[in-house]
Design a protein around this motif. Structure first.
Motif, PDB file in Angstrom:
ATOM      1  N   ARG A 120       0.802  -1.226   0.000  1.00 24.81           N
ATOM      2  CA  ARG A 120       0.000   0.000   0.000  1.00 24.81           C
ATOM      3  C   ARG A 120       0.833   1.274   0.000  1.00 24.81           C
ATOM      4  O   ARG A 120       0.650   2.174   0.825  1.00 24.81           O
ATOM      5  N   LEU A 121       1.757   1.342  -0.941  1.00 25.16           N
ATOM      6  CA  LEU A 121       2.641   2.497  -1.043  1.00 25.16           C
ATOM      7  C   LEU A 121       1.859   3.800  -1.154  1.00 25.16           C
ATOM      8  O   LEU A 121       0.914   3.902  -1.939  1.00 25.16           O
ATOM      9  N   GLY A 122       2.245   4.774  -0.359  1.00 25.01           N
ATOM     10  CA  GLY A 122       1.645   6.097  -0.395  1.00 25.01           C
ATOM     11  C   GLY A 122       0.333   6.235   0.347  1.00 25.01           C
ATOM     12  O   GLY A 122      -0.175   7.345   0.473  1.00 25.01           O
ATOM     13  N   ILE A 129      11.241   2.535   0.619  1.00 20.28           N
ATOM     14  CA  ILE A 129      11.192   3.966   0.896  1.00 20.28           C
ATOM     15  C   ILE A 129       9.883   4.375   1.565  1.00 20.28           C
ATOM     16  O   ILE A 129       9.865   5.197   2.473  1.00 20.28           O
ATOM     17  N   ASP A 130       8.779   3.782   1.143  1.00 20.86           N
ATOM     18  CA  ASP A 130       7.490   4.168   1.714  1.00 20.86           C
ATOM     19  C   ASP A 130       7.411   3.824   3.197  1.00 20.86           C
ATOM     20  O   ASP A 130       6.990   4.650   4.001  1.00 20.86           O
ATOM     21  N   ILE A 131       7.801   2.635   3.564  1.00 21.91           N
ATOM     22  CA  ILE A 131       7.717   2.239   4.975  1.00 21.91           C
ATOM     23  C   ILE A 131       8.736   3.025   5.805  1.00 21.91           C
ATOM     24  O   ILE A 131       8.462   3.422   6.939  1.00 21.91           O
ATOM     25  N   GLU A 132       9.900   3.289   5.247  1.00 21.09           N
ATOM     26  CA  GLU A 132      10.881   4.121   5.946  1.00 21.09           C
ATOM     27  C   GLU A 132      10.312   5.519   6.181  1.00 21.09           C
ATOM     28  O   GLU A 132      10.497   6.102   7.244  1.00 21.09           O
ATOM     29  N   VAL A 135       4.551  -5.352   7.127  1.00 20.87           N
ATOM     30  CA  VAL A 135       5.898  -4.816   7.319  1.00 20.87           C
ATOM     31  C   VAL A 135       6.794  -6.001   7.673  1.00 20.87           C
ATOM     32  O   VAL A 135       6.806  -6.456   8.809  1.00 20.87           O
ATOM     33  N   ASN A 136       7.523  -6.501   6.689  1.00 21.59           N
ATOM     34  CA  ASN A 136       8.294  -7.723   6.913  1.00 21.59           C
ATOM     35  C   ASN A 136       9.410  -7.546   7.937  1.00 21.59           C
ATOM     36  O   ASN A 136       9.896  -8.525   8.481  1.00 21.59           O
ATOM     37  N   GLU A 137       9.790  -6.319   8.234  1.00 19.74           N
ATOM     38  CA  GLU A 137      10.874  -6.082   9.190  1.00 19.74           C
ATOM     39  C   GLU A 137      10.381  -5.914  10.630  1.00 19.74           C
ATOM     40  O   GLU A 137      11.186  -5.863  11.547  1.00 19.74           O
ATOM     41  N   LYS A 161       7.943   9.182  13.830  1.00 24.52           N
ATOM     42  CA  LYS A 161       9.072   9.379  14.752  1.00 24.52           C
ATOM     43  C   LYS A 161       9.481   8.072  15.431  1.00 24.52           C
ATOM     44  O   LYS A 161       9.878   8.045  16.596  1.00 24.52           O
ATOM     45  N   ALA A 162       9.381   6.987  14.683  1.00 21.11           N
ATOM     46  CA  ALA A 162       9.736   5.669  15.215  1.00 21.11           C
ATOM     47  C   ALA A 162      11.245   5.577  15.429  1.00 21.11           C
ATOM     48  O   ALA A 162      12.025   6.073  14.622  1.00 21.11           O
ATOM     49  N   THR A 163      11.630   4.945  16.500  1.00 18.39           N
ATOM     50  CA  THR A 163      13.052   4.738  16.784  1.00 18.39           C
ATOM     51  C   THR A 163      13.459   3.292  16.518  1.00 18.39           C
ATOM     52  O   THR A 163      14.618   2.941  16.677  1.00 18.39           O
ATOM     53  N   GLU A 164      12.487   2.487  16.133  1.00 20.64           N
ATOM     54  CA  GLU A 164      12.758   1.099  15.739  1.00 20.64           C
ATOM     55  C   GLU A 164      11.760   0.716  14.661  1.00 20.64           C
ATOM     56  O   GLU A 164      10.814   1.452  14.377  1.00 20.64           O
ATOM     57  N   LYS A 165      11.964  -0.440  14.059  1.00 20.38           N
ATOM     58  CA  LYS A 165      11.103  -0.895  12.971  1.00 20.38           C
ATOM     59  C   LYS A 165       9.797  -1.433  13.559  1.00 20.38           C
ATOM     60  O   LYS A 165       9.770  -2.511  14.122  1.00 20.38           O
ATOM     61  N   ILE A 166       8.755  -0.632  13.405  1.00 21.84           N
ATOM     62  CA  ILE A 166       7.461  -0.954  14.006  1.00 21.84           C
ATOM     63  C   ILE A 166       6.457  -1.352  12.924  1.00 21.84           C
ATOM     64  O   ILE A 166       6.636  -1.042  11.743  1.00 21.84           O
TER      65      ILE A 166
END
Length: 161
Positions: A36-38, A108-111, A130-132, A118-123
């Motif tokens: 779901r980019l964007g 890039i979209d998820i980043e 979100v595979n990460e 303002k995430a400080t980890e991969k949420i």
């Protein structure tokens, strides 16, 4: 200098530069079913139009030929943005050889979503795979984005068993 301010400025500048690629362009997004980019951000707000081909969220290469043929059919005179893991890299290479304008846009979209939150980890992000992230939230798309997102889908390619 405060590193957080520099990082914030750097991300905004990078996103601004990336957005120049699709400024006033008709784009075809080829993505996993829950990418779901964007959706929920302004990453593609300057695009002229957005169409989407949804592919399997995992192991998309199993149906590579279908994805490639669909990209060729629907991607004429458009910027093709692919977000399908390693399949996107191969797809963009093959499409470029065929004379189409294709970019493997990666994560890039998820980043960008993490930056906006303002995430400080991969949420996890509601409505997306979100595979990460260690845990996934609901894949239900937020209602305020559903209509526009659904209208942008021109084809769904199911995964093979």
């Amino acid at each position: 200098m405060d590193l957080r301010i520099n990082l914030k400025t750097g991300v905004r500048k990078t996103v601004g530069n990336l957005k120049k690629i699709w400024n006033d362009q008709d784009i075809l997004i080829i993505e996993g079913r829950y990418s779901r980019l964007g959706v929920g951000n302004d990453l593609f707000s300057n695009a002229k139009s957005i169409e989407r081909i949804l592919c399997p969220e995992k192991n998309a290469f199993r149906v590579y030929e279908e994805i490639y043929e669909a990209a060729q059919r629907y991607g004429q005179n458009k910027l093709i943005l692919a977000a399908l893991g390693p399949t996107a890299t191969i797809l963009c290479y093959d499409l470029a050889k065929a004379g189409l304008w294709a970019v493997d846009i990666g994560h890039i979209d998820i980043e960008y979503m993490w930056f906006l939150r303002k995430a400080t980890e991969k949420i996890s992000i509601p409505g997306r795979y979100v595979n990460e992230a260690e845990q996934q939230e609901s894949f239900d798309i937020p209602q305020k984005y559903a209509e526009g997102y659904i209208k942008s889908i021109i084809l769904q390619i199911p995964g093979s068993a």
